[in-house]
Design an enzyme around this catalytic site. Sequence first.
Site, PDB file in Angstrom:
ATOM      1  N   ASP A  79       0.912  -1.266   0.062  1.00 54.89           N
ATOM      2  CA  ASP A  79      -0.045  -0.026  -0.008  1.00 54.89           C
ATOM      3  C   ASP A  79       0.724   1.067  -0.163  1.00 54.89           C
ATOM      4  O   ASP A  79       2.024   1.405   0.879  1.00 54.89           O
ATOM      5  CB  ASP A  79      -0.844   0.143   1.346  1.00 54.89           C
ATOM      6  CG  ASP A  79      -1.996   0.991   1.066  1.00 54.89           C
ATOM      7  OD1 ASP A  79      -2.815   0.914   0.426  1.00 54.89           O
ATOM      8  OD2 ASP A  79      -1.985   1.891   2.043  1.00 54.89           O
ATOM      9  N   GLU A 102       1.916  -0.233  -4.656  1.00 58.04           N
ATOM     10  CA  GLU A 102       1.164   0.791  -5.404  1.00 58.04           C
ATOM     11  C   GLU A 102       2.026   2.021  -5.540  1.00 58.04           C
ATOM     12  O   GLU A 102       2.282   2.932  -4.698  1.00 58.04           O
ATOM     13  CB  GLU A 102       0.000   1.039  -4.131  1.00 58.04           C
ATOM     14  CG  GLU A 102      -1.042   1.960  -4.850  1.00 58.04           C
ATOM     15  CD  GLU A 102      -2.001   2.364  -3.555  1.00 58.04           C
ATOM     16  OE1 GLU A 102      -3.101   2.709  -4.097  1.00 58.04           O
ATOM     17  OE2 GLU A 102      -1.719   2.276  -2.677  1.00 58.04           O
TER      18      GLU A 102
END
Length: 589
Positions: A227, A281
Amino acid sequence: MPATTAKPAEQVAAPLVGNNGYQPVWWKEAVVYQIYPRSFQDSNGDGVGDLNGITEHLDYLQKLGINVIWLSPHYDSPNADNGYDIRDYRKVMQEFGTMADFDRMLAAIKARHMRLIVDLVVNHTSDEHHWFAESRASKDNSYRDYYIWRDGRPNPADPSVPLPPNNYPSYFSGPAWQFDPVTQQFYLHLFAVKQPDLNWDNPKVREDVFSLMRFWLDKGVDGFRMDVIPLISKQPGLPDLTAEQLKDPSRIWANGPHRDEYLQQMNREVLSKYDVMTVGEAIGITLSEETKIINSDRKELSMVFNFDAVRLNRGEGYTERAWTLPALKAIYDNHARVLDKTDWDTVFLSNHDNPRLVSNFGDDSTQQFRIRSAKLLETMLLTLRGTPFLYQGDEIGMTNYPFTHLDQFNDIEVKNAYQAKVLTGKMPEAQFIAESHRFGRDNSRTPMQWSAAPNAGFTTPAAKPWLAVNPNYTSINAAEEVANPDSVYHYTQRAIALHRAHLAFVYGDYQDLDPTNSQVFAYTRTLTVPGKPAQRFLVVLNFGEKPVEYTLPEGVKAGKLLLADAPGTAEASTSTLHLGAWDARIYTY
Ligand code: NOJ
Ligand code: CA
């Protein structure tokens, strides 16, 4: 599975012949399916999806043909941001089940020769994590430097209320700083107030993160989706952003001075000891910068999610930006030119942060166009260059939710934006709802539509699902799709099978045959195998409802038809194709 039994992929000497010069690795050949556990299947009637619910549907996924599952966060969390705010990294969220349920799910995944990657959310924790509870307790607590604390700036208007240390805005509206009365300092939170950013410059933070990664790897998970990983290295001194930088703060936040050093340390000390895939990400990172993270010689991550394509139609916030097919093609062409044989790419156009695939890039206005355009988009995802990532429900053509009221939303991004925009009078309510309907993240988070039974079979008929089921579940659901050989599900299954049967869809060179054509997307994938004829595939996509007679460029002739999204299509061995609405075809030639 103990770490030592797995051989790191990079150390396996494998021939580059037959792979167009790429190092062959399992994750390059994978087809990944993302599960948002809250919305997949509720097994105990509390209205919330759970791990046992996932285990129930592994046969469905295996039949679909995917071989890697990416599980969105399953850890203990107070759910300010649906699990992206972690309270305990070594515990399963109570609503999702127990560690025994996790172990059973993982074993059942492995028994089906599939793999599991889990979400690693370590730019920030929950403010309920014990590190933060300690950190905020006093300035001399040993966890103080696990987070980013600063004095406020003097406030000339009211000396009793200091101003935030700098002008960083948060992704979820308002400033990225929260004043904490206990120690009279502010802490940094690039996301919600309940998501304080970790201080990666503290070596103890890195050690603790590496240790929790080992915990899951030693259980046998096959890697991580990371993330907002580029945000881990903060700018020295945290200076104010300039007016220009404020237009896109991610660009500054993602390019801190120690990002690659920290990722290399993570790779050296953790990842390199296991046979894993990692996908970061890549928020705030341009295509040319991303090679720093994914170039295999640099030993950081396997691949990243680049947002160029998925955000092509997005202006500021949730506003729409007109897009053209040549612009989309230019993105994929650019990727093929910038990323070389030591890099690896991902292909995706949806996830839990974006609208539904078919509503966003296809046409969900009629049943026929919805089905055909969903199939076309799946064709594209499974034949472009890079590891494809499919999002739950897209394989049955699920659509955006018909939102009309604020109360129907759950997402903190929407709720905070409502306060910041509508309650301050900056945006009319109707416009806000329309934009959130178009691009809001809850569109893709509504429960999976399994059947025409009440609550779409996601939960028991009497339960109240945590987020409303899309009312179109009576006609769009997995049971109908599985029963109908012409469905989006079966088409996707065939496209996945083709992808997995031919390494040309993995390692093949990519060539766009007609970059400026604004209606037809035609490209080839070619794998050279020494001593044998090259394996050549041609993909032709009619991006829209308008039929077209399309003549392939000089020298290319559609050969044998392998897959077509319109049932009954037989057109083959020709250089002129008659393409109907949203026609998608895969040929070998
Ligand atoms: C990206 C995740 O995909 C999103 O859902 C989340 O809100 C933010 N990172 C913060 O963790
Ligand atoms: Ca449940």
